[in-house]
Design a protein around this motif. Structure first.
Motif, PDB file in Angstrom:
ATOM      1  N   SER A 111       0.808  -1.217   0.000  1.00  0.00           N
ATOM      2  CA  SER A 111       0.000   0.000   0.000  1.00  0.00           C
ATOM      3  C   SER A 111       0.842   1.269   0.000  1.00  0.00           C
ATOM      4  CB  SER A 111      -0.948   0.009   1.205  1.00  0.00           C
ATOM      5  OG  SER A 111      -0.213   0.010   2.415  1.00  0.00           O
ATOM      6  N   GLU A 112       2.119   1.148   0.328  1.00  0.00           N
ATOM      7  CA  GLU A 112       3.002   2.320   0.356  1.00  0.00           C
ATOM      8  C   GLU A 112       3.579   2.643  -1.019  1.00  0.00           C
ATOM      9  OE1 GLU A 112       5.215   0.530   3.826  1.00  0.00           O
ATOM     10  OE2 GLU A 112       5.255   2.639   4.443  1.00  0.00           O
ATOM     11  N   ASP A 114       2.866   3.276  -5.129  1.00  0.00           N
ATOM     12  CA  ASP A 114       1.732   3.696  -5.945  1.00  0.00           C
ATOM     13  C   ASP A 114       1.849   3.348  -7.421  1.00  0.00           C
ATOM     14  OD1 ASP A 114       2.588   7.274  -5.869  1.00  0.00           O
ATOM     15  OD2 ASP A 114       3.836   5.508  -5.661  1.00  0.00           O
TER      16      ASP A 114
END
Length: 126
Positions: A111-112, A114
Motif C-alpha cells: 500500500s506504500e 503507488d
C-alpha cells in the motif's frame, strides 16, 4: 504517470543466480524510493527489498538477506535485483514498485507503493 517494466526473469537451478531489471519512465525516477516484491501462487504479495531515492539506504526481507542485492542507476532510470544462491522457495512473480509520495522511511508494504510493473516470472528448480 510512471511506467515500470521488469525483465530478467527465467528458469534457474537451485544455487544459481539471476539479475532482474526494472526500467522506469515518466516522472523523475531519481526522486522516489523503489522496491521489489514477489508473489507465489496462492500467497500474498510480499516485500523483498527496498532502496532509497539516492540509493544510500537499502533494506531486505529476512528471507533474502545476504543473498539478494538491490541497487539503482538513476542515470539509466533503472533499479536492479541481483539474486544469488537461489532456492526453490524463491519461485514467484517478481514486481518492482515505485513510492513517488516522498514519504521517507523504509516503505515495505504494497500500500506504500503507488506504481507497479507487470511482473517477471522467476522459477527455481531443485
Amino acid at each position: 504517470q510512471v511506467q515500470l517494466v521488469e525483465s530478467g526473469g527465467g528458469l534457474v537451478q537451485a544455487g544459481g543466480s539471476l539479475r532482474l531489471s526494472c526500467a522506469a519512465s515518466g516522472r523523475t525516477f531519481s526522486t522516489y524510493a523503489m522496491g521489489w516484491f514477489r508473489q507465489a501462487p496462492g500467497k500474498e504479495r510480499e516485500f523483498v527489498a527496498g532502496i532509497s531515492w539516492r540509493g544510500g539506504s537499502t533494506y531486505y526481507a529476512d528471507s533474502v538477506k545476504g543473498r539478494f542485492t538491490i541497487s539503482r542507476d538513476n542515470a539509466k532510470n533503472t533499479v536492479y535485483l541481483q539474486m544469488n544462491s537461489l532456492k526453490p522457495e524463491d519461485t514467484a512473480v517478481y514486481y518492482c514498485a515505485a513510492d513517488t509520495k516522498l514519504r521517507g522511511g523504509r516503505p515495505s508494504t504494497p500500500s506504500e507503493f503507488d506504481y507497479w510493473g507487470q511482473g517477471t516470472q522467476v522459477n527455481v528448480s531443485s
